[in-house]
Write an enzyme that holds these catalytic residues in place. Structure first.
Site, PDB file in Angstrom:
ATOM      1  N   TYR A 309       0.848  -1.192   0.000  1.00  0.00           N
ATOM      2  CA  TYR A 309       0.000   0.000   0.000  1.00  0.00           C
ATOM      3  C   TYR A 309       0.885   1.244   0.000  1.00  0.00           C
ATOM      4  CZ  TYR A 309      -4.136   2.807   1.508  1.00  0.00           C
ATOM      5  OH  TYR A 309      -5.179   3.704   1.613  1.00  0.00           O
ATOM      6  N   CYS A 310       0.681   2.121  -0.979  1.00  0.00           N
ATOM      7  CA  CYS A 310       1.384   3.405  -1.056  1.00  0.00           C
ATOM      8  C   CYS A 310       2.904   3.181  -1.029  1.00  0.00           C
ATOM      9  CB  CYS A 310       0.917   4.315   0.070  1.00  0.00           C
ATOM     10  SG  CYS A 310       1.535   6.007  -0.030  1.00  0.00           S
ATOM     11  N   LEU A 311       3.611   3.758  -0.067  1.00  0.00           N
ATOM     12  CA  LEU A 311       5.058   3.550   0.034  1.00  0.00           C
ATOM     13  C   LEU A 311       5.386   2.075   0.235  1.00  0.00           C
ATOM     14  CD1 LEU A 311       7.988   4.402   0.357  1.00  0.00           C
ATOM     15  CD2 LEU A 311       7.458   5.152   2.687  1.00  0.00           C
TER      16      LEU A 311
END
Length: 574
Positions: A309-311
């Protein structure tokens, strides 16, 4: 409340505020270096605005047109020039004579000023974006809704409470200053309303492995049969993992477990000065790779699936390229939630990563050892400043009210620090220089990273209104991989677009089986489906999860349960 009771409450609050103001002065003295760094950032912002004004002076015709429009707006304010749906001015008090005209004049001025600087001939694109961003921040800050004497709703509240709302607002401000060590992070929810493991982050499970960087949680199965391949979740360490495990009705983790998957979650440590040396390589090798090792040891399975998720998705992409170079094929499918692999267009986040901004940030991180998560949270909030900053400024400070109870905003307020060494590498190599998309553009643990070599099935979930990872930018990353890619576009933004249980029947999502030459072409050919994307992803994941096997009780694994979920790491505050 009677007049006498009101007077007593007023007197008591005045006494309390007197001491707290003394404490606030000491707080500023104790955090002088942090205030200095913030002042440097403010100076850069003003310099960018000054440069824009200098550029404007070279366009007298455009300036003259703007002056005429401003004069007309001042002389003949009209409802046609204002945004009638602006939430800042929805209270009926703004319809009063004087305040109605003030509102209209401000909105006309704001609209015309933004248009003026948008119309300036483009110089350096990144610089122009920064100028437009800072000018918008300034215009938002000077809104009459943000000041007691020009906000009719706040004036009414002060009158109705005999001035107590004003004192309560000051109290709220001082409380925020004390809690955040001088940073302007406004409380967005009742911070006492939630307790980790009790009414949030409470899906049953156990920590089965930990090192200095993370704890690994296995969640308790709820089905008799599960998919053969375990699922490893790699959340971002910019925030805490439990955005995926809020409450029972909106927990993605609980839902996935209920679908018959064995879920393992990385819970990152909230670093402090002793972790300043941690590098991006460490998050990869001591994090994702070590978690994969632990899952194999615990379950005996040599093949798993992974979600980032994301980073966490960016890290997962780096890890997959690293493992590919090492001949490690244990992760056999990957899901990326709102993930950037190509940072060509980081959106307004790019306004925070000019060379001058990075120099100040690196000086501050060298001094403090970490980037305080609260300063990062403030930067993210300023991407939607009126919704995520100024609305709470008005509610808490001007109206003297308590913010609503909201699990998502509690998570949003539970910030995490970032190690200086890691964050410096991440900002320079990803955001500023965009080297991850290039074959061998970066090296991790002595290994050249080439994400184009990732050839396992991948699922990209992006969100149309995402202001952190723009969906067209995430699409560029999806084009980088050489395996079969399923790209899905959900409604809403960076969080609500992901955390959207099927029972909510909210938003919609777009699908199309082929990655085309551009994001716009893909969207024009995509099919829209009402509701949540969760079930679509579940069906995709099942195709890559092997046969059904007996559910894996935590105590049946090779690694002992160390403590109940959510574990201790996630409970550490900034």
């Amino acid at each position: 409340m009677s007049e006498n009771e009101s007077q007593q409450a007023f007197t008591q609050m005045i006494k309390q505020l007197g001491q707290q103001m003394v404490d606030a002065g000491q707080l500023m003295q104790d955090n002088a270096e942090r205030f200095w760094f913030n002042a440097q950032r403010q100076s850069l912002m003003m310099q960018e605005i000054s440069d824009a004004i200098t550029e404007l002076s070279k366009n007298p015709q455009l300036l003259q047109q703007y002056q005429q429009q401003i004069f007309q707006a001042l002389s003949e304010p009209s409802d046609s020039q204002v945004e009638k749906k602006d939430r800042r001015f929805q209270h009926e008090a703004w319809q009063q004579p004087g305040f109605a005209e003030l509102k209209q004049l401000y909105l006309s001025f704001s609209q015309l000023t933004q248009q003026l600087f948008n119309d300036l001939p483009e110089q350096d694109a990144a610089k122009k974006q920064r100028q437009q961003f800072y000018i918008r921040q300034w215009l938002s800050a000077i809104s009459p809704s943000n000041y007691l004497m020009t906000n009719p709703e706040a004036l009414q509240q002060a009158q109705n409470t005999n001035g107590l709302s004003v004192l309560q607002g000051i109290q709220n401000y001082l409380d925020d200053m004390k809690r955040n060590k001088g940073m302007q992070n406004i409380r967005m929810t009742d911070l006492s309303a939630f307790e980790l493991g009790k009414n949030i982050a409470c899906t049953p499970g156990s920590v089965i492995f930990q090192n200095d960087l993370f704890q690994l949680i296995q969640y308790t199965p709820t089905t008799q049969k599960v998919a053969q391949k375990p699922l490893l979740v790699v959340p971002p360490w910019i925030n805490k993992y439990y955005i995926l495990d809020l409450q029972a009705h909106n927990s993605w983790v609980k839902w996935v477990v209920d679908q018959g998957f064995t879920v393992f979650m990385i819970s990152w440590v909230n670093p402090d000065k002793q972790h300043k040396h941690l590098a991006f390589d460490d998050y990869m090798k001591q994090g994702v790779v070590e978690a994969t090792n632990a899952i194999e040891q615990h379950t005996g399975e040599q093949a798993i699936n992974a979600v980032g998720y994301c980073l966490g998705g960016t890290l997962l992409g780096c890890t997959l390229a690293y493992m590919k170079a090492k001949g490690d094929q244990r992760i056999q499918s990957a899901t990326f939630f709102t993930t950037l692999l190509d940072f060509s267009d980081p959106g307004e986040l790019g306004c925070f990563i000019s060379e001058q901004q990075l120099d100040i940030l690196e000086q501050q991180m060298a001094h403090e050892g970490v980037l305080d998560g609260r300063s990062l949270a403030l930067a993210y909030n300023m991407l939607r400043e009126n919704e995520l900053h100024w609305s709470y400024h008005v509610n808490n400070y001007l109206l003297g009210k308590e913010p609503p109870v909201f699990d998502l905003l509690y998570w949003n307020s539970d910030a995490t620090n970032l190690p200086a060494n890691m964050h410096r590498f991440y900002l320079r190599n990803m955001y500023q220089e965009n080297r991850l998309k290039d074959p061998s553009g970066i090296t991790l643990d002595g290994t050249a990273i080439d994400i184009s070599k990732i050839d396992i099935p991948s699922y990209f979930l992006s969100a149309q209104k995402d202001h952190i990872a723009l969906w067209k930018s995430t699409y560029l990353g999806a084009q980088q991989l050489s395996g079969n890619v399923e790209f899905v576009l959900s409604g809403s933004g960076h969080v609500a677009g992901v955390i959207n249980p099927p029972e909510n029947q909210k938003y919609s999502y777009f699908t199309h089986p082929e990655i085309s030459s551009s994001a716009d072409n893909w969207l024009s050919a995509a099919q829209e489906t009402e509701g949540s994307w969760w079930e679509h992803w579940r069906d995709w994941l099942k195709q890559h999860s092997g046969d059904s096997v007996a559910a894996r009780a935590i105590n049946d694994g090779k690694l002992p349960a160390l403590e109940p979920a959510p574990g201790e790491y996630v409970k550490k505050k900034c």
